[in-house]
Design an enzyme around this catalytic site. Structure first.
Site, PDB file in Angstrom:
ATOM      1  CD  GLU A  33      61.375  49.195  46.248  1.00  0.00           C
ATOM      2  OE1 GLU A  33      62.124  48.196  46.363  1.00  0.00           O
ATOM      3  OE2 GLU A  33      60.410  49.424  47.010  1.00  0.00           O
ATOM      4  CG  HIS A  51      40.424  39.604  49.269  1.00  0.00           C
ATOM      5  ND1 HIS A  51      40.190  38.313  48.846  1.00  0.00           N
ATOM      6  CD2 HIS A  51      41.782  39.741  49.347  1.00  0.00           C
ATOM      7  CE1 HIS A  51      41.351  37.691  48.676  1.00  0.00           C
ATOM      8  NE2 HIS A  51      42.328  38.534  48.971  1.00  0.00           N
ATOM      9  CB  VAL A 177      66.614  54.094  54.035  1.00  0.00           C
ATOM     10  CG1 VAL A 177      66.970  54.790  55.349  1.00  0.00           C
ATOM     11  CG2 VAL A 177      65.684  54.965  53.201  1.00  0.00           C
ATOM     12  CE  LYS A 347      46.478  39.939  59.195  1.00  0.00           C
ATOM     13  NZ  LYS A 347      46.069  38.814  60.047  1.00  0.00           N
ATOM     14  CB  SER A 348      45.928  38.930  52.790  1.00  0.00           C
ATOM     15  OG  SER A 348      44.725  38.944  52.087  1.00  0.00           O
TER      16      SER A 348
END
Length: 384
Positions: A33, A51, A177, A347-348
């Protein structure tokens, strides 16, 4: 140089869940990360909702993995992992007849996405206001959906990573990276900007790099898919006791997302947002615009008039990576390299779908895997 079996690039909820899933197998796994802390981009700045499946079109991967992911959160992850969460219903409110018609469309979509009939109900104006008296009395109808959850996505990611780490997954933060080269023996050499871990030799790469998933695939010459961004800005309003909500209150969704939400947060405050702005530069996805807090509090007050806009505490922004070609999840091996697994377009409902997405990523490695006999998948963060 030791050869690692799998390198996961990206320490958001997708990358951390991938590390967690792989930690149960006899593999040498590393997660890198670029930020100092995990879950600092898309996973940090979102609504934090598991959701129900009311929004995705049933033919999309977003719908398939929303359904599967929610089941895994509830039936597996919640039982093994301890991090802040709370069950809370969803309430979508309509302010005119056109929006009322859209509620019926959403209801049928939710049923197609396997929401139980007893968990989804159209409400009249009177029923909606009885359920949530603080909602604007100008609404004409509501759609109630039971079974959603509010979680802390940053702490959930941290919990997944720590559970993976206790099972010998290597977690490297501050590690970006910088180059990838496929070797003649089929392995990769991966270079980073971290002097402690300047390079890795790995057999497989799982690309969970969020907004930079396309960049990473291009860097490895593995694929040419492209993403854009959709920045969403939020405002947090403190709760001084003048307002009480038992539901996450949504406006009717648009093509840009699930609609603005006024929702109780786990800490007792209220979250209002998000906005939706496409095509923001990747490096500017966390920027706040001057007008956003005022606009959001105005919308929030329209939905819930008792919301005290003078109690606005903080504003923040985040962005969802959008696949340009499909506007859907990308969960596949790269077109030019079967050893490079892409988890793009997250995305969501990427947070909801994460457990199911990463199980598919493990399958895409195309290895016969052996489970560790002493794997411990349980981990509890200290939280109240």
């Amino acid at each position: 140089m030791e050869t690692r079996d799998v390198l996961i690039v990206g320490g958001g909820v997708i990358g951390c869940a991938t590390a967690y899933e792989l930690s149960q197998y006899k593999l040498k796994v590393t997660l890198v990360e670029k930020h100092h802390y995990l879950a600092q981009e898309t996973s940090h700045a979102n609504s934090g909702v598991i959701h129900t499946g009311i929004d995705p079109n049933p033919h999309k991967l977003t719908a398939k993995y929303n359904i599967l992911g929610k089941k895994l959160w509830l039936n597996t992850y919640f039982k093994r992992l301890g991090f802040p969460r709370q069950k809370i219903r969803t309430l979508i409110v309509a302010f005119n007849e056109m929006e009322r018609e859209q509620l019926e469309v959403l209801k049928q979509r939710g049923i197609a996405n396997q929401i139980n009939l007893e968990d989804i109900q159209m409400l009249s104006k009177e029923e909606t206001l009885k359920l949530e008296p603080y909602v604007n009395p100008e609404i004409v109808a509501g759609l109630k959906i039971e079974g959603s959850w509010a979680i802390d996505p940053v702490l959930a990611s941290k919990c997944l990573a720590l559970a993976a780490q206790q099972n010998k997954v290597q977690i490297c933060t501050n590690t970006e990276v910088t180059n990838i080269s496929k070797q003649v023996d089929g392995t990769y050499l991966v270079w980073t900007n971290n002097e402690t871990t300047p390079s890795f030799k790995v057999k497989k790469i799982i690309d969970a790099a969020g907004h930079y998933a396309d960049y990473l695939a291009h860097l490895a010459k593995a694929d040419d898919f492209e993403q854009t961004t959709r920045r969403g800005q939020y405002v947090v309003v403190t709760n001084q006791g003048e307002l009480h909500l038992n539901s996450m209150v949504f406006m009717v969704p648009t093509i840009h997302g699930k609609g603005v939400i006024v929702s109780p947060m786990l800490d007792g405050n209220f979250l209002v947002g998000p906005t939706a702005l496409d095509g923001v530069d990747k490096e500017a996805t966390r920027y706040i615009t001057k007008d956003a807090p005022c606009m959001l509090t105005k919308i929030g007050k329209h939905m819930v008039p008792s919301l005290n806009i003078n109690n606005a505490l903080i504003s923040f922004a985040g962005s969802r990576p959008i696949d340009k070609a499909t506007n859907d999840f990308i969960i596949r091996v790269a077109h030019n390299d079967p050893d490079f697994v892409i988890l793009g377009g997250m995305k969501s409902p990427g947070l909801t779908a994460a457990p199911a997405i990463v199980r598919e990523a493990v399958r895409l490695l195309n290895w016969k895997l052996t489970k560790k006999p002493n794997w411990n998948g349980k981990y509890n963060l200290p939280w109240i």
